[in-house]
Enzyme design. Structure first.
Site, short mmCIF file in Angstrom:
data_model
loop_
_atom_site.label_atom_id
_atom_site.label_comp_id
_atom_site.label_asym_id
_atom_site.label_seq_id
_atom_site.Cartn_x
_atom_site.Cartn_y
_atom_site.Cartn_z
N LYS A 101 0.83 -1.21 0.00
CA LYS A 101 0.00 0.00 0.00
C LYS A 101 0.87 1.25 0.00
O LYS A 101 0.58 2.23 -0.70
CB LYS A 101 -0.93 -0.03 1.22
CG LYS A 101 -2.04 -1.06 1.07
CD LYS A 101 -2.80 -1.35 2.36
CE LYS A 101 -3.76 -2.52 2.13
NZ LYS A 101 -4.43 -2.98 3.34
N GLN B 220 -4.72 -1.80 9.57
CA GLN B 220 -4.54 -3.12 8.95
C GLN B 220 -5.11 -4.20 9.87
O GLN B 220 -4.78 -4.26 11.05
CB GLN B 220 -3.04 -3.36 8.69
CG GLN B 220 -2.74 -4.63 7.95
CD GLN B 220 -3.29 -4.63 6.51
OE1 GLN B 220 -3.21 -3.63 5.79
NE2 GLN B 220 -3.88 -5.74 6.11
N ASP C 158 -11.26 2.53 3.70
CA ASP C 158 -11.51 1.09 3.55
C ASP C 158 -13.00 0.83 3.31
O ASP C 158 -13.38 -0.25 2.85
CB ASP C 158 -11.09 0.34 4.83
CG ASP C 158 -9.78 -0.41 4.67
OD1 ASP C 158 -9.41 -0.69 3.51
OD2 ASP C 158 -9.17 -0.72 5.70
#
Ligand code: NAD
Length: 283
Positions: free
Chosen positions: A53, A97, A120
């Site tokens: 990422k 995460q 997200d």
């Protein structure tokens, strides 16, 4: 029939070129989109994803801030960090995460992130907005899947989409996105009786069960589009998916590979959401 590959890697590259010029345009206006990524602990798979990422952010010119917290971090400490980032004007997106260590309640963390920075797309506000067809951040893996199918000009309206898996981050939302595109959607899961009965009816089959090679040639209708979400590392270090690729490519018309399919598109849609967030709040 040998299926045509839908390369997430190539589609990502195309999209990232556009994103790069978008970011340059924003920078000319004094805006540098910023993504904060929080990782708790030292899980090797999570570290690999986070590095991917970060590299992708650099590639398109997004400022990326990596926050690494110890495995024994308390939930309050993580929530306090998110609070700081929620009001940080240089940060447009916050990503924690997953999975998190057991002392931390994942849902509490997801709900702490401001919905305006929830790139997200996991916050219940964004999920609710997605379900009701309102402006929101779409979850990255499901959004990437729809983009891959659309990239082949495959008609979605009236098509039967069968989703194998019903997780909150992949299965459930991907079905919802196809429903929003006027497809007819069937969900299968670990308690489904006779999986094949459903999968063989699919015009578009989404394999997101997290079970290596669960989907074999016999599960696929001739001419279907097969999207493989699964990621599994083989003993030889190579990656494979939820679909038996060699069998499936003889039945399907279109298929996504692993690696180079859904994975890169997930990251690309994260970049998309971060740029979108910067535009929404700062332009
Ligand atoms: P999960 O474990 O949370 O959910 C799996 C789902 O599959 C469950 O709903 C379960 O009911 C269903 N399932 C399990 N066994 C089944 C079976 N035998 N038949 C039918 N359904 C079954 O997993 P997840 O987080 O949704 O991830 C699924 C897979 O996708 C994993 O391999 C994961 O690594 C991968 N993944 C990839 C990306 C990407 O960017 N490519 C992103 C997220 C997840």
């Amino acid at each position: 029939m040998t299926a045509q590959l839908i390369s997430g890697k190539e589609l990502s590259q195309e999209k990232r070129v556009e994103m790069k010029s978008d970011v340059e345009e924003l920078k000319r206006k004094g805006i540098t989109p910023g993504l904060a990524v929080i990782i708790v602990g030292h899980d090797p798979a999570s570290q690999t994803y986070v590095r991917g990422k970060q590299r992708a952010c650099e590639e398109v010119g997004i400022h990326s801030l990596l926050i690494e917290l110890e495995e024994d971090t308390k939930e309050e400490e993580l929530l306090a960090k998110i609070d700081e980032l929620n009001v940080d004007e240089a940060i447009d997106g916050i990503l924690v995460q997953l999975p998190l260590p057991s002392q931390i309640n994942e849902q509490a963390v997801i709900e702490k992130i401001s919905p305006a920075k929830d790139v997200d797309g996991f916050h219940p506000i964004n999920i609710g907005r997605m379900m009701t067809g309102q402006v929101c951040f779409l979850p990255c893996t499901p959004h990437g899947i729809v983009e891959m199918v659309k990239s082949q000009q495959i008609e979605l309206e009236g098509k039967h989409v069968v989703v194998v898996g019903r997780s909150n981050i992949v299965g459930k939302p991907v079905g919802q996105l196809f429903l929003n595109e006027n497809a007819t959607v069937t969900y299968c899961h670990s308690r489904t009786n006779d999986l094949k009965q459903y999968t063989t009816q699919a015009d578009i089959l989404i394999a997101a069960a997290g079970k290596q090679h669960l989907i074999r040639g016999e599960h696929i209708k001739a001419g279907a589009t097969v999207i493989d979400v699964g990621i599994h590392r083989l003993d030889n270090g190579k990656l494979t998916g939820d679909v038996n690729f060699d069998e499936a490519r003889e039945k399907a018309a279109y298929i996504t590979p692993v690696p180079g399919g859904v994975g890169p598109m997930t990251i690309t849609m994260l970049l998309h959401n971060t740029i979108l967030s910067a535009k929404r709040s700062r332009l």
